[in-house]
Enzyme design. Structure first.
Site, PDB file in Angstrom:
ATOM      1  N   SER A 185      -6.178   3.409   4.155  1.00 17.99           N
ATOM      2  CA  SER A 185      -5.718   2.568   3.052  1.00 17.99           C
ATOM      3  C   SER A 185      -6.854   1.966   2.242  1.00 17.99           C
ATOM      4  O   SER A 185      -6.816   0.796   1.838  1.00 17.99           O
ATOM      5  CB  SER A 185      -4.819   1.442   3.597  1.00 17.99           C
ATOM      6  OG  SER A 185      -3.890   1.025   2.642  1.00 17.99           O
ATOM      7  N   LYS A 217       0.155   3.830  -2.675  1.00 16.53           N
ATOM      8  CA  LYS A 217      -0.842   4.897  -2.602  1.00 16.53           C
ATOM      9  C   LYS A 217      -0.221   6.293  -2.502  1.00 16.53           C
ATOM     10  O   LYS A 217      -0.924   7.289  -2.686  1.00 16.53           O
ATOM     11  CB  LYS A 217      -1.791   4.635  -1.432  1.00 16.53           C
ATOM     12  CG  LYS A 217      -2.624   3.362  -1.633  1.00 16.53           C
ATOM     13  CD  LYS A 217      -3.525   3.063  -0.450  1.00 16.53           C
ATOM     14  CE  LYS A 217      -4.458   1.892  -0.753  1.00 16.53           C
ATOM     15  NZ  LYS A 217      -3.998   0.614  -0.224  1.00 16.53           N
ATOM     16  N   SER A 233       0.799  -1.239   0.000  1.00 14.37           N
ATOM     17  CA  SER A 233       0.000   0.000   0.000  1.00 14.37           C
ATOM     18  C   SER A 233       0.826   1.281   0.000  1.00 14.37           C
ATOM     19  O   SER A 233       0.256   2.373  -0.091  1.00 14.37           O
ATOM     20  CB  SER A 233      -0.946   0.012   1.193  1.00 14.37           C
ATOM     21  OG  SER A 233      -2.059  -0.820   0.957  1.00 14.37           O
TER      22      SER A 233
END
Length: 382
Positions: free
Chosen positions: A115, A63, A60
């Site tokens: 997230s 991102k 993640s």
């Protein structure tokens, strides 16, 4: 002899209890991360790295480039509609319902604080029409920044053999993000309340990045985990104007590793005045003015984080015309001074006039020309 013995005891006590931070500049941190790096954001100076160019799954931490791309291509006040495809995205979630609408701004908080994989898909479809199209923009942006060993095929970081980056690339991407105040604001937010249409209460989001509570000055960035990537953390902190980013990929103790890296980074740097407001950096001739020249002053201070052995890597470039035509106002911008680190601009400030200069009248300029002509004739033909 007793005095020598006492002195020896005192020396041992001092060595035992001397703070370890005194030697922090020389201490190389022991880490559990497979790849790691710490970078000063304004210059891109690498302060420490380990296997930083090895390709790895980012999970993640992807991102971060998702956020940067959305900020640069999207409108924060747009209404973003969650498609059925977005709402059913696997993994961590903002719990979007099909057809639910949120402002792009709120979607971005949902992406970075909790997230939300579903939110990344909704944002991608809103801006580019598809995740694939948006991921292409992400990769293009990363490559433009110099993060050329990265390739992104989704917006969330779900495992895919074609989706990879490096610790070095993540550092470059994150350092760039801090040039945008909106990026800084979002990734440093501990708690955010955003709407939850159809519910009796709003979404109350708490940032999953524990560094914001653990580390003094922490102001970002993003956690990540998948079985393929291991535990990943991009962290950042700002102390006394020094912005540092640290990346650990596939780390057994990502919080401890990140704290060690940030401590190490801050120990290497100190703020150094490079330009002081009011410094005279150039004198420029004036055409048709009552004064013959004007001094150019630095409009602002420039203070940069510099390591002890790095002073010769900084250079100053003054950009200003050789001559300027009157009239000139005091404080008028007449040029720019740039500070370069390894030939890359890292800071600048305006150069301004130190005094007003009036334009000569036509009569004064005419008689001045006559006097010059007469003087020329006398000197050359008399």
């Amino acid at each position: 002899m007793r005095q020598l013995a006492n002195l020896g005891i005192l020396l041992v006590i001092c060595l035992v209890f001397l703070p370890t931070t005194v030697f922090a500049g020389d201490f190389i941190p022991e880490l559990t991360a497979k790849s790691a790096i710490v970078m000063e954001a304004s210059t891109g100076k690498v302060l420490y790295s380990r296997n930083a160019s090895e390709r790895r799954y980012p999970a993640s931490t992807t991102k971060i480039i998702t956020l940067i791309t959305a900020l640069e291509y999207g409108n924060l006040d747009d209404n973003v509609v969650a498609s059925p495809n977005a709402a059913t995205t696997e993994g961590s979630s903002l719990w979007l319902s099909p057809g639910e609408q949120l402002k792009l701004r709120d979607m971005l908080y949902g992406i970075m604080l909790v997230s939300g994989n579903d939110a990344t898909v909704a944002v991608a479809e809103h801006i580019s029409g598809s995740v694939e199209g948006f991921a292409k923009l992400m990769t293009e942006k990363a490559h433009a920044l110099g993060a050329v060993n990265s390739n992104f095929v989704n917006t969330s970081g779900l495992p895919d053999e074609r989706h990879y980056t490096t610790a070095y690339d993540l550092a470059i991407i994150t350092a760039y993000g801090y040039k945008n105040p909106l990026f800084t604001q979002i990734v440093s937010t501990k708690n955010k309340i955003i709407p939850w249409p159809g519910k009796e209460h709003d979404r109350d989001l708490y940032n999953e990045n524990r560094m914001l509570w653990l580390y003094d000055g922490a102001n970002g960035v993003k956690t990540g985990y998948t079985d393929a990537a291991g535990r990943c953390l991009v962290s950042a902190a700002n102390r006394n104007g020094i912005q540092i980013v640290a990346i650990v990929l596939d780390s057994e103790r990502m919080w401890d590793d990140s704290i060690k890296l940030l401590d190490y980074g801050f120990a290497q740097l100190k703020q150094v005045p490079v330009i002081t407001k009011g410094d005279i950096l150039k004198t420029v001739k004036i055409k048709e003015g009552k004064a013959s020249n004007v001094k150019l002053l630095a409009a602002n201070d420039i203070i940069l984080p510099i390591a002890d052995n790095e002073h010769d890597k900084f250079t100053t470039v003054v950009e200003a015309p050789a001559k300027i035509t009157a009239p000139i106002a005091i404080g008028q911008k007449l040029g720019t001074v740039k500070i370069m680190y390894n030939n890359v601009e890292v800071a600048n400030t305006d150069l301004i006039a130190d005094q007003p200069v009036e334009k000569k009248s036509f009569f004064t300029m005419f008689w001045g020309s006559v006097v010059s002509f007469v003087t020329f004739v006398i000197h050359n033909f008399a």
